[in-house]
Each structure stands twice: as structure tokens, then as C-alpha cells.
Design a protein around this motif. Sequence first.
Motif, PDB file in Angstrom:
ATOM      1  N   PHE A 174      12.965 -48.492  -1.953  1.00 48.53           N
ATOM      2  CA  PHE A 174      12.436 -47.180  -1.596  1.00 48.53           C
ATOM      3  C   PHE A 174      11.546 -46.658  -2.718  1.00 48.53           C
ATOM      4  CE2 PHE A 174      12.290 -42.645  -1.030  1.00 48.53           C
ATOM      5  CZ  PHE A 174      12.291 -42.461   0.349  1.00 48.53           C
ATOM      6  N   ASP A 175      11.994 -46.816  -3.970  1.00 50.16           N
ATOM      7  CA  ASP A 175      11.222 -46.304  -5.104  1.00 50.16           C
ATOM      8  C   ASP A 175       9.901 -47.051  -5.258  1.00 50.16           C
ATOM      9  OD1 ASP A 175      13.172 -44.447  -5.596  1.00 50.16           O
ATOM     10  OD2 ASP A 175      13.925 -45.383  -7.441  1.00 50.16           O
ATOM     11  N   ILE A 176       9.907 -48.360  -5.055  1.00 44.54           N
ATOM     12  CA  ILE A 176       8.654 -49.117  -5.118  1.00 44.54           C
ATOM     13  C   ILE A 176       7.675 -48.598  -4.068  1.00 44.54           C
ATOM     14  CG2 ILE A 176       7.591 -51.394  -4.736  1.00 44.54           C
ATOM     15  CD1 ILE A 176      10.223 -52.604  -5.877  1.00 44.54           C
ATOM     16  N   ALA A 177       8.178 -48.376  -2.857  1.00 42.61           N
ATOM     17  CA  ALA A 177       7.317 -47.862  -1.783  1.00 42.61           C
ATOM     18  C   ALA A 177       6.824 -46.456  -2.094  1.00 42.61           C
ATOM     19  CB  ALA A 177       8.083 -47.883  -0.463  1.00 42.61           C
ATOM     20  N   ALA A 178       7.704 -45.612  -2.656  1.00 42.74           N
ATOM     21  CA  ALA A 178       7.326 -44.237  -2.945  1.00 42.74           C
ATOM     22  C   ALA A 178       6.260 -44.165  -4.034  1.00 42.74           C
ATOM     23  CB  ALA A 178       8.554 -43.429  -3.358  1.00 42.74           C
ATOM     24  N   VAL A 179       6.417 -44.963  -5.085  1.00 40.64           N
ATOM     25  CA  VAL A 179       5.412 -44.968  -6.157  1.00 40.64           C
ATOM     26  C   VAL A 179       4.084 -45.498  -5.621  1.00 40.64           C
ATOM     27  CG1 VAL A 179       4.778 -45.932  -8.411  1.00 40.64           C
ATOM     28  CG2 VAL A 179       7.131 -45.146  -7.990  1.00 40.64           C
ATOM     29  N   THR A 180       4.135 -46.552  -4.841  1.00 43.39           N
ATOM     30  CA  THR A 180       2.921 -47.100  -4.239  1.00 43.39           C
ATOM     31  C   THR A 180       2.230 -46.051  -3.379  1.00 43.39           C
ATOM     32  OG1 THR A 180       3.876 -49.326  -4.217  1.00 43.39           O
ATOM     33  CG2 THR A 180       1.998 -48.933  -2.772  1.00 43.39           C
ATOM     34  N   GLY A 181       2.994 -45.364  -2.545  1.00 37.34           N
ATOM     35  CA  GLY A 181       2.416 -44.350  -1.671  1.00 37.34           C
ATOM     36  C   GLY A 181       1.849 -43.174  -2.440  1.00 37.34           C
ATOM     37  N   PHE A 182       2.526 -42.779  -3.519  1.00 34.12           N
ATOM     38  CA  PHE A 182       2.046 -41.654  -4.322  1.00 34.12           C
ATOM     39  C   PHE A 182       0.671 -41.959  -4.898  1.00 34.12           C
ATOM     40  CE2 PHE A 182       1.672 -39.479  -8.439  1.00 34.12           C
ATOM     41  CZ  PHE A 182       1.842 -38.157  -8.040  1.00 34.12           C
ATOM     42  N   TYR A 183       0.477 -43.193  -5.375  1.00 35.76           N
ATOM     43  CA  TYR A 183      -0.828 -43.509  -5.963  1.00 35.76           C
ATOM     44  C   TYR A 183      -1.892 -43.769  -4.907  1.00 35.76           C
ATOM     45  CZ  TYR A 183       1.133 -42.815 -10.403  1.00 35.76           C
ATOM     46  OH  TYR A 183       1.724 -42.169 -11.469  1.00 35.76           O
ATOM     47  N   ALA A 184      -1.497 -44.144  -3.705  1.00 30.55           N
ATOM     48  CA  ALA A 184      -2.479 -44.174  -2.617  1.00 30.55           C
ATOM     49  C   ALA A 184      -3.082 -42.794  -2.427  1.00 30.55           C
ATOM     50  CB  ALA A 184      -1.825 -44.660  -1.327  1.00 30.55           C
ATOM     51  N   MET A 185      -2.231 -41.756  -2.459  1.00 27.81           N
ATOM     52  CA  MET A 185      -2.700 -40.381  -2.347  1.00 27.81           C
ATOM     53  C   MET A 185      -3.472 -39.939  -3.578  1.00 27.81           C
ATOM     54  SD  MET A 185      -2.062 -37.036  -3.487  1.00 27.81           S
ATOM     55  CE  MET A 185      -0.359 -36.946  -4.050  1.00 27.81           C
ATOM     56  N   SER A 186      -2.901 -40.159  -4.764  1.00 30.04           N
ATOM     57  CA  SER A 186      -3.528 -39.694  -5.994  1.00 30.04           C
ATOM     58  C   SER A 186      -4.882 -40.344  -6.228  1.00 30.04           C
ATOM     59  CB  SER A 186      -2.614 -39.978  -7.191  1.00 30.04           C
ATOM     60  OG  SER A 186      -1.448 -39.194  -7.123  1.00 30.04           O
ATOM     61  N   ASN A 187      -4.977 -41.641  -5.948  1.00 31.27           N
ATOM     62  CA  ASN A 187      -6.257 -42.330  -6.117  1.00 31.27           C
ATOM     63  C   ASN A 187      -7.336 -41.718  -5.245  1.00 31.27           C
ATOM     64  OD1 ASN A 187      -4.897 -45.756  -6.327  1.00 31.27           O
ATOM     65  ND2 ASN A 187      -4.908 -44.110  -7.830  1.00 31.27           N
ATOM     66  N   ARG A 188      -6.989 -41.409  -4.022  1.00 30.60           N
ATOM     67  CA  ARG A 188      -7.980 -40.857  -3.097  1.00 30.60           C
ATOM     68  C   ARG A 188      -8.388 -39.439  -3.500  1.00 30.60           C
ATOM     69  NH1 ARG A 188      -5.627 -44.974  -1.222  1.00 30.60           N
ATOM     70  NH2 ARG A 188      -6.475 -46.234   0.481  1.00 30.60           N
ATOM     71  N   LEU A 189      -7.433 -38.660  -3.961  1.00 27.62           N
ATOM     72  CA  LEU A 189      -7.759 -37.316  -4.423  1.00 27.62           C
ATOM     73  C   LEU A 189      -8.665 -37.379  -5.653  1.00 27.62           C
ATOM     74  CD1 LEU A 189      -7.371 -34.258  -4.229  1.00 27.62           C
ATOM     75  CD2 LEU A 189      -5.303 -34.508  -5.609  1.00 27.62           C
ATOM     76  N   ALA A 190      -8.335 -38.239  -6.588  1.00 27.88           N
ATOM     77  CA  ALA A 190      -9.141 -38.358  -7.811  1.00 27.88           C
ATOM     78  C   ALA A 190     -10.545 -38.857  -7.501  1.00 27.88           C
ATOM     79  CB  ALA A 190      -8.447 -39.286  -8.804  1.00 27.88           C
TER      80      ALA A 190
END
Length: 207
Positions: A174-190
Motif C-alpha cells: 500500500f505504501d509503495i502504491a501511495a508514494v508512487t501515486g503522490f509523485y504522479a500528482m506532484s510531478n504534474r503540478l510542478a
Amino acid sequence: MTETRQEKPIPPGQWRSDGLPPVMAIDLPPQEPLPDGVATYFDKCEEKLGLVPNVLVAHAFDADRLNAFAAFYNGLMLAPSGLTKAEREMIAVAVSAINRCHYCLTAHGAALRQLTGDPALAETIAQNWRAADLPARQQAMLTFAEKLSVSPAAMEEADRQALRDAGFSERDIFDIAAVTGFYAMSNRLASATEMAPNPEYHAMARE
């Protein structure tokens, strides 16, 4: 006929008054004055890191938004987990490389160099994690994160089982998926806002 005088708009990102480059290419200045809690948080960042990460400054136009972002980040990246902090940063860097996110590669590349004490390893993960000399556990972790980033609809039980076989628990998955998903969002915002990494990151932990 009287002409209506139009004010020349301020170029986006020109609100910095401290001589540093603009934080991002859209014009959302931080609240003035900063709410007490935000000001205290920024002081702690300055004390611990020697800087206030621009991603936090970018969110400071709205204290509630900043607090939510910071709480989510801290829970994923700093709270106790079966993943080490270095492993979480490896995911951040590998995902950011896939998404070609200048801000996150720079900021989290610096963090990974600091946590591993191995600049060459961190640089290799930023360029092509498959070329890095990683143990089977971390290879499995980044294989999962890469597939989730590139083709999320293709994820299947075999992908989760590969993590179990590498020694990860259900919570770890779950944590691997959550970290991956968080950076999918953060990368796009940045990328969307052309967020600029703090210049200090470039020189951190190079030796």
C-alpha cells in the motif's frame, strides 16, 4: 475620445522580493502576513534544511492547502513504515524520472544523495534506475512503481505477488502504491506551474 489607460500586468512569478528566482510561472503570492502556524513551519524548515522548499512556498497562498499537502507528504515520506526513508525517496526519484519532472528530480535527487551517502547511486536512479546496482527487494519495488506510473490499468495480482515474494508486507505494498501515486500528482503540478527547485539542492551531498 478619452483613452482608457490599461495597467501593464505583472509577469507571472515576479512576486519574489528576496532576490531569488520566481517559485513558479503562475502568480499566486503567499498570504501576507503568513499565518502563525505556517510561519512557524517555515522557520522549522529553515532550521532543519537551511531553506524553505519552493513546493511549500508555492502552496502558501492558501494555508489550508499547504497544511493538507504537508501532512500528506509527512505521513508518506517521514512517518514509520516498512519502507526505509531512502526507499521512499528512490520511488520519488524513479517516478519523477519517468515523468521528467525537473523540480522533483532536483529536490528528491538531493534527498536521496543525503540518505544513501552514495551520490553515484542516486544519480543512476535518477537517470535509469535499472542500471543501478540494487538488491532484489528494491528492484521489485521500482519495477512495481514504474508499471504503476506508466500503465496503471495493467496492474494485476502478479505485480502485488512479486512484491510479497521480495519480502514486502501488505502494508508495504500500500505504501509503495501511495508514494508512487503522490509523485504522479506532484510531478504534474510542478510541471504545470513550472515550479523551480531551490538552487541549493544542486550542490547538496555531492561528495
